[in-house]
Design a protein around this motif. Structure first.
Motif, PDB file in Angstrom:
ATOM      1  N   ARG A 147       0.827  -1.215   0.000  1.00  0.00           N
ATOM      2  CA  ARG A 147       0.000   0.000   0.000  1.00  0.00           C
ATOM      3  C   ARG A 147       0.858   1.261   0.000  1.00  0.00           C
ATOM      4  N   GLU A 148       1.931   1.237   0.787  1.00  0.00           N
ATOM      5  CA  GLU A 148       2.786   2.409   0.896  1.00  0.00           C
ATOM      6  C   GLU A 148       3.673   2.578  -0.326  1.00  0.00           C
ATOM      7  N   ALA A 149       4.289   1.480  -0.763  1.00  0.00           N
ATOM      8  CA  ALA A 149       5.266   1.579  -1.847  1.00  0.00           C
ATOM      9  C   ALA A 149       4.606   1.646  -3.219  1.00  0.00           C
ATOM     10  N   LEU A 150       3.508   0.908  -3.404  1.00  0.00           N
ATOM     11  CA  LEU A 150       2.883   0.822  -4.712  1.00  0.00           C
ATOM     12  C   LEU A 150       1.611   1.652  -4.810  1.00  0.00           C
ATOM     13  N   GLN A 151       1.293   2.404  -3.738  1.00  0.00           N
ATOM     14  CA  GLN A 151       0.083   3.219  -3.704  1.00  0.00           C
ATOM     15  C   GLN A 151      -1.145   2.371  -4.008  1.00  0.00           C
ATOM     16  N   LEU A 152      -1.204   1.194  -3.373  1.00  0.00           N
ATOM     17  CA  LEU A 152      -2.349   0.315  -3.522  1.00  0.00           C
ATOM     18  C   LEU A 152      -3.503   0.830  -2.667  1.00  0.00           C
ATOM     19  N   LYS A 153      -4.697   0.847  -3.241  1.00  0.00           N
ATOM     20  CA  LYS A 153      -5.892   1.269  -2.513  1.00  0.00           C
ATOM     21  C   LYS A 153      -6.945   0.176  -2.620  1.00  0.00           C
ATOM     22  N   ILE A 154      -7.491  -0.249  -1.453  1.00  0.00           N
ATOM     23  CA  ILE A 154      -8.525  -1.282  -1.421  1.00  0.00           C
ATOM     24  C   ILE A 154      -9.788  -0.660  -0.834  1.00  0.00           C
ATOM     25  N   THR A 155     -10.886  -0.773  -1.575  1.00  0.00           N
ATOM     26  CA  THR A 155     -12.149  -0.164  -1.150  1.00  0.00           C
ATOM     27  C   THR A 155     -13.244  -1.217  -1.118  1.00  0.00           C
ATOM     28  N   GLY A 156     -13.951  -1.324   0.023  1.00  0.00           N
ATOM     29  CA  GLY A 156     -15.080  -2.238   0.113  1.00  0.00           C
ATOM     30  C   GLY A 156     -16.306  -1.616  -0.540  1.00  0.00           C
ATOM     31  N   LEU A 157     -16.932  -2.393  -1.445  1.00  0.00           N
ATOM     32  CA  LEU A 157     -18.087  -1.876  -2.189  1.00  0.00           C
ATOM     33  C   LEU A 157     -19.402  -2.488  -1.723  1.00  0.00           C
ATOM     34  N   GLY A 158     -19.364  -3.371  -0.731  1.00  0.00           N
ATOM     35  CA  GLY A 158     -20.579  -4.063  -0.319  1.00  0.00           C
ATOM     36  C   GLY A 158     -20.858  -5.243  -1.233  1.00  0.00           C
ATOM     37  N   ASP A 159     -21.849  -6.069  -0.847  1.00  0.00           N
ATOM     38  CA  ASP A 159     -22.215  -7.241  -1.638  1.00  0.00           C
ATOM     39  C   ASP A 159     -21.001  -8.143  -1.875  1.00  0.00           C
ATOM     40  N   PHE A 160     -20.144  -8.261  -0.845  1.00  0.00           N
ATOM     41  CA  PHE A 160     -18.967  -9.130  -0.883  1.00  0.00           C
ATOM     42  C   PHE A 160     -17.995  -8.737  -1.990  1.00  0.00           C
ATOM     43  N   GLN A 161     -17.896  -7.432  -2.279  1.00  0.00           N
ATOM     44  CA  GLN A 161     -17.010  -6.952  -3.335  1.00  0.00           C
ATOM     45  C   GLN A 161     -15.962  -5.993  -2.770  1.00  0.00           C
ATOM     46  N   ASN A 162     -14.749  -6.088  -3.322  1.00  0.00           N
ATOM     47  CA  ASN A 162     -13.668  -5.171  -2.969  1.00  0.00           C
ATOM     48  C   ASN A 162     -13.003  -4.672  -4.252  1.00  0.00           C
ATOM     49  N   LYS A 163     -12.724  -3.369  -4.258  1.00  0.00           N
ATOM     50  CA  LYS A 163     -12.066  -2.772  -5.422  1.00  0.00           C
ATOM     51  C   LYS A 163     -10.592  -2.540  -5.107  1.00  0.00           C
ATOM     52  N   PHE A 164      -9.709  -3.005  -6.018  1.00  0.00           N
ATOM     53  CA  PHE A 164      -8.263  -2.862  -5.870  1.00  0.00           C
ATOM     54  C   PHE A 164      -7.772  -1.881  -6.945  1.00  0.00           C
ATOM     55  N   GLU A 165      -7.108  -0.812  -6.492  1.00  0.00           N
ATOM     56  CA  GLU A 165      -6.601   0.207  -7.405  1.00  0.00           C
ATOM     57  C   GLU A 165      -5.083   0.327  -7.247  1.00  0.00           C
ATOM     58  N   PHE A 166      -4.380   0.310  -8.388  1.00  0.00           N
ATOM     59  CA  PHE A 166      -2.922   0.369  -8.384  1.00  0.00           C
ATOM     60  C   PHE A 166      -2.443   1.629  -9.112  1.00  0.00           C
ATOM     61  N   LYS A 167      -1.365   2.199  -8.568  1.00  0.00           N
ATOM     62  CA  LYS A 167      -0.603   3.206  -9.288  1.00  0.00           C
ATOM     63  C   LYS A 167       0.816   2.669  -9.479  1.00  0.00           C
ATOM     64  N   CYS A 168       1.672   3.472 -10.057  1.00  0.00           N
ATOM     65  CA  CYS A 168       3.075   3.082 -10.295  1.00  0.00           C
ATOM     66  C   CYS A 168       3.157   1.820 -11.156  1.00  0.00           C
ATOM     67  N   ILE A 169       2.215   1.651 -12.060  1.00  0.00           N
ATOM     68  CA  ILE A 169       2.226   0.522 -12.986  1.00  0.00           C
ATOM     69  C   ILE A 169       2.900   0.934 -14.289  1.00  0.00           C
ATOM     70  N   ASN A 170       2.440   2.052 -14.796  1.00  0.00           N
ATOM     71  CA  ASN A 170       2.944   2.571 -16.073  1.00  0.00           C
ATOM     72  C   ASN A 170       4.117   3.506 -15.797  1.00  0.00           C
ATOM     73  N   LYS A 171       5.281   3.163 -16.299  1.00  0.00           N
ATOM     74  CA  LYS A 171       6.469   3.984 -16.058  1.00  0.00           C
ATOM     75  C   LYS A 171       6.309   5.390 -16.661  1.00  0.00           C
ATOM     76  N   LYS A 172       5.602   5.452 -17.755  1.00  0.00           N
ATOM     77  CA  LYS A 172       5.425   6.730 -18.429  1.00  0.00           C
ATOM     78  C   LYS A 172       4.403   7.607 -17.700  1.00  0.00           C
ATOM     79  N   TYR A 173       3.368   6.956 -17.162  1.00  0.00           N
ATOM     80  CA  TYR A 173       2.308   7.676 -16.453  1.00  0.00           C
ATOM     81  C   TYR A 173       2.078   6.994 -15.092  1.00  0.00           C
ATOM     82  N   PRO A 174       2.972   7.214 -14.136  1.00  0.00           N
ATOM     83  CA  PRO A 174       2.890   6.508 -12.848  1.00  0.00           C
ATOM     84  C   PRO A 174       1.618   6.798 -12.058  1.00  0.00           C
TER      85      PRO A 174
END
Length: 234
Positions: A147-174
């Protein structure tokens, strides 16, 4: 904003964590195999001893019946052999005493076997609990680092769902966000209800998740797949 040049270091860190997880899995498998083999060995020995005691008991029963028949026969035919009859009766008593001793020994061995079995099961449960706690702590620490190094964000959406968001994937557009939504049904079935961008390997990754039942590893595989996507589509 993270420096795009740091991405190789992060990938190296991710590989080190993967190696540690594989070592833990190997250790767990060895422990389970050891406990299973030890339990089978003890159970086999105990059953063999119990069978031996039962055979001895049957043999004693046959001896007792034989001597009782002999005594009865000679009491009818030879009243004058009372002294010998008494001697035989004493032998029968002795056999009966041996029989009771063997019976008690059998009972004691059975109790020892049950206690040992219970102890092994308790130790296995304790060891499994410790390993489970250690694994959870490792996952927790690793997830925090991600979470700290890769700026990972996890959000609970209800209905047994979780959203995972990543940054620092694209070197050109981190700062560009790559994401997916993972759902677990009430029956324990996994599915991805949203994936941005869509990955060609999504079905393959989902099948791996269903086989190993490890959502954390699935998250790591998804991140690697996003990295491959970004590399091939820059």
């Amino acid at each position: 904003m993270n420096n795009p040049l740091e991405t190789p270091k992060l990938e190296s860190k991710d590989n080190d964590i993967q190696i540690q997880l594989e070592q833990i899995k190997s250790f767990l498998q060895k422990q389970k195999t050891f406990i299973y083999n030890k339990k089978e060995e003890i159970q086999h020995d105990a059953e063999a001893k119990i069978q031996q005691r039962e055979d001895e008991q049957r043999a004693l029963d046959q001896e007792i019946v034989k001597y009782e028949t002999y005594i009865h026969k000679h009491q009818q035919k030879l009243p004058e052999t009372k002294e010998k009859t008494n001697q035989l009766e004493n032998e029968v008593k002795e056999y009966r005493s041996k029989y009771q001793t063997l019976l008690q020994d059998h009972k004691t061995k059975r109790q020892m076997y049950n206690r040992l079995k219970t102890t092994l099961e308790q130790r296995k449960e304790e060891k499994d609990e410790k390993i489970s706690k250690a694994r959870k702590e490792l996952y927790k620490s690793e997830l925090k680092a991600n979470r700290e190094a890769l700026q990972l964000k996890i959000t609970g959406l209800g209905d047994f769902q979780n959203k995972f968001e990543f940054k620092c994937i694209n070197k050109k557009y981190p700062e560009h966000i790559y994401s997916f939504v993972l759902r677990i049904s009430e029956e324990g079935e996994y599915s991805v209800t949203e994936c941005n961008p869509v990955l060609n390997r999504l079905d393959e990754l989902l099948e791996q998740l269903r086989q190993d039942n490890d959502p954390y590893m699935f998250m790591k595989r998804m991140r690697n797949a996003f990295c491959d996507y970004a590399l091939n589509n820059n």
